[in-house]
Write an enzyme that holds these catalytic residues in place. Structure first.
Site, PDB file in Angstrom:
ATOM      1  N   GLY A 236       0.784  -1.235   0.000  1.00  0.00           N
ATOM      2  CA  GLY A 236       0.000   0.000   0.000  1.00  0.00           C
ATOM      3  C   GLY A 236       0.810   1.276   0.000  1.00  0.00           C
ATOM      4  N   ARG A 281       2.582  -1.607  -6.094  1.00  0.00           N
ATOM      5  CA  ARG A 281       2.564  -0.328  -6.814  1.00  0.00           C
ATOM      6  C   ARG A 281       3.868   0.457  -6.692  1.00  0.00           C
ATOM      7  NH1 ARG A 281      -2.204   2.402  -7.292  1.00  0.00           N
ATOM      8  NH2 ARG A 281      -2.980   0.981  -5.701  1.00  0.00           N
ATOM      9  N   TYR A 321     -11.930   4.062 -10.619  1.00  0.00           N
ATOM     10  CA  TYR A 321     -11.975   4.788  -9.344  1.00  0.00           C
ATOM     11  C   TYR A 321     -11.397   6.195  -9.405  1.00  0.00           C
ATOM     12  CZ  TYR A 321      -7.962   1.516  -8.959  1.00  0.00           C
ATOM     13  OH  TYR A 321      -6.860   0.731  -9.194  1.00  0.00           O
ATOM     14  N   CYS A 347     -15.688   2.565 -26.618  1.00  0.00           N
ATOM     15  CA  CYS A 347     -17.072   3.007 -26.742  1.00  0.00           C
ATOM     16  C   CYS A 347     -17.747   3.093 -25.384  1.00  0.00           C
ATOM     17  CB  CYS A 347     -17.831   2.068 -27.675  1.00  0.00           C
ATOM     18  SG  CYS A 347     -17.099   2.091 -29.303  1.00  0.00           S
ATOM     19  N   TYR A 376      -0.840  -1.690 -12.098  1.00  0.00           N
ATOM     20  CA  TYR A 376      -2.270  -1.873 -12.356  1.00  0.00           C
ATOM     21  C   TYR A 376      -2.695  -1.272 -13.691  1.00  0.00           C
ATOM     22  CZ  TYR A 376      -1.792  -3.045  -7.469  1.00  0.00           C
ATOM     23  OH  TYR A 376      -1.360  -3.605  -6.301  1.00  0.00           O
TER      24      TYR A 376
HETATM   25  C1  LIG Z   1      -2.713  -5.417  -3.542  1.00  0.00           C
HETATM   26  C2  LIG Z   1      -2.043  -5.999  -2.382  1.00  0.00           C
HETATM   27  C3  LIG Z   1      -0.723  -5.653  -2.087  1.00  0.00           C
HETATM   28  C4  LIG Z   1       0.025  -4.590  -2.852  1.00  0.00           C
HETATM   29  O1  LIG Z   1      -0.573  -3.339  -2.724  1.00  0.00           O
HETATM   30  P1  LIG Z   1       0.148  -2.072  -3.374  1.00  0.00           P
HETATM   31  O2  LIG Z   1      -0.822  -0.956  -3.113  1.00  0.00           O
HETATM   32  O3  LIG Z   1       0.299  -2.352  -4.823  1.00  0.00           O
HETATM   33  O4  LIG Z   1       1.454  -1.902  -2.692  1.00  0.00           O
HETATM   34  C5  LIG Z   1      -0.105  -6.280  -1.045  1.00  0.00           C
HETATM   35  N1  LIG Z   1      -0.744  -7.229  -0.319  1.00  0.00           N
HETATM   36  C6  LIG Z   1      -2.013  -7.585  -0.578  1.00  0.00           C
HETATM   37  C7  LIG Z   1      -2.657  -8.623   0.234  1.00  0.00           C
HETATM   38  C8  LIG Z   1      -2.708  -6.982  -1.601  1.00  0.00           C
HETATM   39  O5  LIG Z   1      -3.973  -7.341  -1.838  1.00  0.00           O
END
Ligand SMILES: *Cc1c(COP(=O)(O)O)cnc(C)c1O
Length: 417
Positions: A236, A281, A321, A347, A376
């Site tokens: 995250g 990410r 989103y 479209c 993504y």
């Molecule tokens: C999507 C996800 C990640 C990676 O999240 P990022 O925002 O891409 O860093 C890590 N662990 C789990 C369980 C996820 O679902």
């Protein structure tokens, strides 16, 4: 003329066509080194897992492997990709809220190291498969600590109804599920996992998560004699999509998490022996851009549209989103004076990549570069309107190599009768 990784954008577009995803390998190198060198502790073992759902292909898996990182997969397809890339299955962590029996069976046959169990019925399914195959596997249990973090805010005790993991409020169910895993020969229960959101800027969200999980681990030991030795904090970590984003640098956020964990571990008698994180990410996002060719320009009463030769089929995030992106026009980096809406060719009225952005006057044939599309993008791409998936190239020190070829119409109908 602008460059990516030392290669001219115009040359890349000419050689490989558009739309084109381009990754600067040296950007990924510096991020991977930052994680590897800073997410370390002398109090416990550490591990960085690349969440391959952000962008999964064989070349990416090999790059991760070259840094000694672990790998997360969330499906049989991501697992297959990793194995085909020659990655050691023992270093793979298998995620997902609804792994199918076939996927789990395949994971066990391949020798996947760790399954992150999402719920009690999955724990029972895994027990049955282990009995049947006489295999062995490590497990973590995914819990939901009731923290929801997105972008600039986080909320505690929110989102107890998430589809992922078991809420810490359902303690009985957590204990029962761990007992099911612990009771089975061949299954080793290592600890817990949680993932609190995506694109997180606020380090206090991670501090809150760490406090909750370490406190919970001690509670499990004191009350139930359950040993939680591994804590996986999920991913995250934010990236910069536009100038409004100020993510915490990777070395800083790595050290912050380590220091918080070290302090919590001292408070909880050194219970935790291994701490894991799962960035996706932040490893690939900023390294990637998408090059589009501009087609028609259209003025409506209130907008000036520039249409590009891709759109929601190669980047669903704005439509899905309201994700925001920054862009520039190759060869016209200065003098942004007109307000453009960048729309794709699909479209759907919602097929808009950028609602409003000041850019220099464009004409058909210009190359528009959308920044920070490395995560993504390709992994969420679709065949909507039967647009073939673009190619992906990695560039390093001015040299480009194709890591995923552009799809052809023949590829697209190759499974059709
Ligand atoms: C999507 C996800 C990640 C990676 O999240 P990022 O925002 O891409 O860093 C890590 N662990 C789990 C369980 C996820 O679902």
């Amino acid at each position: 003329m602008a460059e990516i990784g030392g290669a001219a954008i115009r040359e890349l577009a000419k050689t490989y066509g558009t739309p084109l995803y381009v990754y600067d390998e040296s950007t990924m190198d510096s991020i991977l080194s930052a994680y590897r060198d800073n997410f370390v502790s002398d109090q416990f073992e550490t591990g960085v897992l690349y969440a391959s759902k952000a962008f999964s292909c064989k070349a990416m898996v090999r790059l991760i492997d070259s840094y000694g990182l672990y790998l997360d997969v969330v499906s049989g397809g991501e697992l297959y990709t990793a194995v085909q890339a020659g990655y050691d299955p023992g270093k793979i962590f298998f995620h997902g809220n609804n792994k199918t029996e076939a996927e789990l069976r395949c994971a066990l046959e391949q020798g996947v190291g760790t399954v992150i169990v999402d719920n009690q019925s999955e724990a029972r399914l895994l027990v049955n498969l282990i009995q049947e195959t006489a295999g062995s596997v490590h497990t973590l249990l995914r819990v939901n600590p009731g923290i929801e973090a997105h972008t600039h805010k986080y909320i505690v005790t929110a989102h107890v109804d998430s589809k992922f993991g078991i809420s810490l409020l359902n303690e009985d169910e957590i204990v029962e599920t761990i007992r099911i895993l612990e009771a089975q020969d061949g299954i080793t229960f290592d600890g817990i996992h949680s993932h609190i959101g995506s694109q997180i800027f606020d380090r206090q969200a991670f501090a809150e998560e760490i406090r909750k999980l370490f406190t919970f681990a001690e509670h499990m030991k004191e009350t139930y004699e359950i040993g939680i030795h591994t804590v996986n904090l999920g991913g995250g970590f934010a990236v910069r999509y536009t100038a409004a984003d100020a993510p915490i640098p990777i070395d800083e956020v790595s050290r912050f998490i380590i220091e918080e964990c070290e302090r919590e571990n001292r408070n909880h008698h050194g219970l935790i022996q291994r701490v894991l994180i799962e960035p996706g990410r932040s490893i690939v996002g900023e390294a990637g851009v998408t090059i589009y060719s501009v087609g028609s320009i259209k003025k409506t009463p209130n907008r000036r549209y520039a249409f590009v030769d891709g759109g929601m089929s190669d980047n669903i995030r704005p439509a899905l989103y309201q994700a925001e992106y920054d862009a520039f026009v190759d060869g016209k980096e200065e003098g942004a004076s007109l307000d453009y809406t960048i729309a794709g060719k699909c479209c759907e009225s919602g097929d808009i990549l950028i609602q409003s952005i000041p850019l220099p006057e464009m004409e058909p044939g210009d190359l528009l570069v959308l920044k920070t599309t490395g995560a993504y993008g390709y992994s969420m791409a679709s065949h909507y309107n039967k647009l073939p998936l673009p190619a992906v190239v990695f560039v390093k020190n001015g040299t480009a190599r194709v890591v995923i070829r552009r799809e052809t119409y023949e590829h697209m109908i190759s499974l059709e009768d």
